[in-house]
Design a protein around this motif. Structure first.
Motif, PDB file in Angstrom:
ATOM      1  N   SER A 350      35.763  38.624  45.764  1.00  0.00           N
ATOM      2  CA  SER A 350      34.189  38.815  45.683  1.00  0.00           C
ATOM      3  C   SER A 350      34.066  39.871  44.893  1.00  0.00           C
ATOM      4  O   SER A 350      32.355  40.171  45.622  1.00  0.00           O
ATOM      5  CB  SER A 350      33.350  38.395  47.139  1.00  0.00           C
ATOM      6  OG  SER A 350      34.087  37.169  47.064  1.00  0.00           O
ATOM      7  N   GLN A 352      32.465  43.375  43.461  1.00  0.00           N
ATOM      8  CA  GLN A 352      32.201  43.121  42.266  1.00  0.00           C
ATOM      9  C   GLN A 352      31.465  44.934  41.924  1.00  0.00           C
ATOM     10  O   GLN A 352      31.539  44.987  41.118  1.00  0.00           O
ATOM     11  CB  GLN A 352      29.625  43.093  41.897  1.00  0.00           C
ATOM     12  CG  GLN A 352      30.111  41.519  43.167  1.00  0.00           C
ATOM     13  CD  GLN A 352      28.838  40.893  42.803  1.00  0.00           C
ATOM     14  OE1 GLN A 352      27.727  41.559  43.293  1.00  0.00           O
ATOM     15  NE2 GLN A 352      28.865  39.533  43.723  1.00  0.00           N
ATOM     16  N   ARG A 374      35.404  39.635  38.986  1.00  0.00           N
ATOM     17  CA  ARG A 374      34.589  39.766  38.640  1.00  0.00           C
ATOM     18  C   ARG A 374      33.942  40.875  39.229  1.00  0.00           C
ATOM     19  O   ARG A 374      32.115  41.323  39.478  1.00  0.00           O
ATOM     20  CB  ARG A 374      33.609  38.990  40.711  1.00  0.00           C
ATOM     21  CG  ARG A 374      34.334  37.246  40.994  1.00  0.00           C
ATOM     22  CD  ARG A 374      33.414  36.514  42.215  1.00  0.00           C
ATOM     23  NE  ARG A 374      34.455  35.264  42.006  1.00  0.00           N
ATOM     24  CZ  ARG A 374      33.739  34.738  42.711  1.00  0.00           C
ATOM     25  NH1 ARG A 374      32.797  35.382  43.915  1.00  0.00           N
ATOM     26  NH2 ARG A 374      33.741  33.485  42.856  1.00  0.00           N
TER      27      ARG A 374
END
Length: 652
Positions: A350, A352, A374
């Motif tokens: 996940s 970023q 991502r």
């Protein structure tokens, strides 16, 4: 009209000045009246409330009488006082006792406080039962011994307490007398900073603390171990202390069921792994471990649900794959470490935001955004980039990444090689040929083949194989002669001249040259292959022996000579002797003119000799031949060493 306007303007200015003077006088009167009433101990009336305070007024620039405090700020909702000492602390307590709950005073700040322990606690107790919600106290010096104080925590409006630079002069005290008072405070926020505090007790009952800040103290790994009463704590700041074990820190948080943010930066934290298990609070989502002594093993001891992680300024050289599964991690700060490449995202699905500035990355991997789809922002500037072909792929990646590189282009500068130092990556370019290995190898192979072809052509054109073969034979002959020669015997001259000629010119040699040189007084001894070559030896070896045992070498030049292979051998070996012994042993006789086009390319030495050396031309007129023979005899005339007439045969 002009005079009237000037008069009205002056009247207006006088009125403004009068109004300001009057308001200042009223303000001073009200403030002096308030603090005078406090100093005179006005009667205690539980129903009486001080509903207003003078507007902002600063006395710090005025001189104060001995024992008086200094008013820094005084408004309806805020009061800031300085220089609180034993002489005026009772007056301060009397003043604060008038701000009962329900009054408008909410913010209280005390600076430069030097009082006894009991007076300090009386200040806290008075504030605790007042209307103050935010109490700030800094630069405090406790003067007397610390004693037991029964603190009443009931009925308070307090929300936040901030204490900075607290100096405890008593070196021997009970922990309960000092730390327990603050540990059991029933408020949401508490800060004790820059006070050299070495410990803090766990609250004796379920604590309402939501925010604790112990910045810049001397706390260690023993803090809050096995503490079950900080269930509502959400933010814990332990920056700039003396924590050493990351594992113990994790166990400290494991019982804080509501903890979301933990700041452990600027400590001495280490974690060597070795299978040591860590146990963090499951609620922890933001962790700051920057400026510690952590290495790669730190990824084995991280909270599973963390979303924002800072490992800046540590000693991390690699992010191990498959060790940490931080599926919730969104922001990762790895700046100022020892990374040599961009980390992958196999364990950070996940992710970023990634910060890897100021590491040791020379050529960042161009496959980063493929493994981290991502990631919305990458900070990779201020690294020692090596501007080479490997970096070209990363530069091209930036052009297609949609401005995901933070700080581009100013923060991305070449460090190596030295000739490109300071060049921004956006200005660094190399030709496709220089970076295409396949094309470069193909070009190198093509150039190599071309070079081989050119060398082969030159070798054939210049007859290089022939010269190599002759050099090899000459070397082998010299080696055999050296090994077969007796130790006490040196090479001696046995002939005046060795004659080299074409077989087609043998009639002239036998009928003219040999008879005219070998007859008469001072006869010349000539070496001729037909009579002086030793049977059983190779022709090349016989040629070399005759040339070395002859004072001169006579070459009879004609068109037939340049067509003879053996004549070429004899000229080569004689020319080699000319340079190896630095002798002037060659005599060229031009029997017949030789057109230049008849001379083969491999006879370039002959061309050079005829261009640089004087040669004798056989005269067609008989009257000139006597002079020819005289000159030739003079050129080869030398007294040979006396030797037995069979010496030649014996030595061979």
């Amino acid at each position: 009209m002009t005079l009237n306007m000037s008069f009205l303007r002056n009247v207006f200015l006088y009125k403004c000045l009068f109004a300001l003077t009057f308001w200042n006088h009223v303000s001073l009167s009200v403030e002096d009246g308030l603090f005078t009433s406090v100093s005179n101990n006005f009667p205690d009336d539980s129903n009486q409330k001080i509903t207003s305070l003078p507007l902002l007024y600063t006395k710090s620039h005025q001189s104060k009488a001995s024992g008086d405090w200094v008013v820094i700020q005084n408004t309806t909702e805020s009061l800031s006082l300085s220089e609180i000492v034993n002489e005026n602390v009772k007056k301060l307590i009397a003043l604060l006792s008038n701000f009962r709950q329900g009054s408008r005073l909410q913010n209280l700040t005390l600076t430069n406080v030097s009082v006894n322990w009991n007076d300090l606690m009386d200040i806290f107790q008075t504030v605790w039962h007042s209307s103050v919600e935010y109490f700030n106290i800094k630069n405090v010096t406790q003067l007397s011994d610390i004693e037991t104080y029964k603190f009443d925590y009931s009925g308070t409006s307090m929300k936040a307490l901030t204490m900075k630079k607290i100096i405890i002069t008593d070196m021997y005290f009970s922990q309960d007398d000092l730390y327990k008072i603050f540990a059991d405070m029933n408020i949401a926020d508490m800060t004790i900073a820059d006070s050299e505090m070495i410990h803090m007790l766990c609250p004796s009952s379920k604590s309402p603390f939501r925010y604790l800040n112990f910045l810049k103290n001397d706390l260690t790994d023993f803090l809050f171990q096995n503490c079950d009463n900080l269930l509502q704590l959400e933010t814990l700041i332990l920056q700039k202390n003396k924590f050493e074990s990351l594992r113990k820190v994790s166990f400290m948080t494991s019982r804080m069921k509501s903890l979301k943010y933990l700041d452990m930066s600027n400590n001495l934290l280490r974690h060597d792994g070795a299978g040591v298990q860590c146990q963090w609070a499951e609620s922890l989502t933001e962790l700051d471990l920057s400026s510690n002594q952590l290495v790669d093993a730190v990824f084995e001891c991280l909270p599973a649900n963390v979303k924002k992680l800072s490992l800046q300024n540590n000693q991390i050289s690699n992010v191990p794959s498959g060790v940490a599964e931080l599926k919730s991690l969104e922001e990762l700060n790895l700046a100022s470490n020892r990374l040599a490449d961009l980390p992958g995202c196999s364990g950070f699905t996940s992710l970023q935001f990634l910060d890897v500035e100021m590491n040791s990355i020379l050529t960042p991997s161009a496959a980063f955004f493929q493994s981290c789809p991502r990631v919305r922002e990458l900070q990779a500037g201020h690294n020692p980039f090596k501007c080479s072909c490997e970096l070209q792929a990363f530069i091209r990646l930036e052009r297609h990444s949609g401005e995901k590189l933070f700080g581009w282009p100013a923060a991305y500068v070449c460090e190596y090689p030295e000739g490109l130092r300071g060049t921004e990556l956006k200005d660094f370019h190399l030709s496709p040929l220089a970076c295409n290995t396949t094309l470069l190898l193909a070009m190198a192979l093509l150039l190599t083949l071309l070079l081989v072809a050119v060398v082969a052509f030159l070798c054939i054109y210049l007859d290089v194989p022939w010269y190599v073969r002759m050099t090899w034979q000459w070397t082998q002959t010299k080696r055999r002669a050296w090994h077969n020669r007796p130790a006490d015997q040196e090479a001696v001259l046995q002939f005046h001249a060795f004659i080299s000629y074409s077989k087609r010119d043998s009639p002239w040699v036998k009928n003219e040259l040999i008879p005219n040189l070998e007859r008469g007084e001072g006869c010349v001894q000539l070496c001729q292959h037909e009579r002086n070559f030793i049977p059983g030896k190779s022709i090349v070896e016989n040629i070399i022996n005759c040339i070395e045992k002859s004072y001169r070498s006579i070459f009879v030049l004609s068109p037939n000579f340049v067509q003879s292979e053996w004549c070429h051998y004899e000229l080569y070996f004689a020319h080699h002797k000319l340079f190896s012994e630095n002798s002037n042993s060659l005599i060229l006789i031009l029997l017949e003119p030789i057109p230049p086009y008849l001379i083969p390319a491999r006879y370039h030495k002959l061309k050079a000799l005829m261009a640089k050396r004087t040669y004798m031309e056989w005269p067609k007129e008989r009257s000139k031949r006597a002079l020819f023979w005289a000159n030739l005899r003079a050129a080869i005339n030398i007294n040979l060493p006396k030797a037995d007439e069979n010496l030649y045969e014996e030595t061979d």
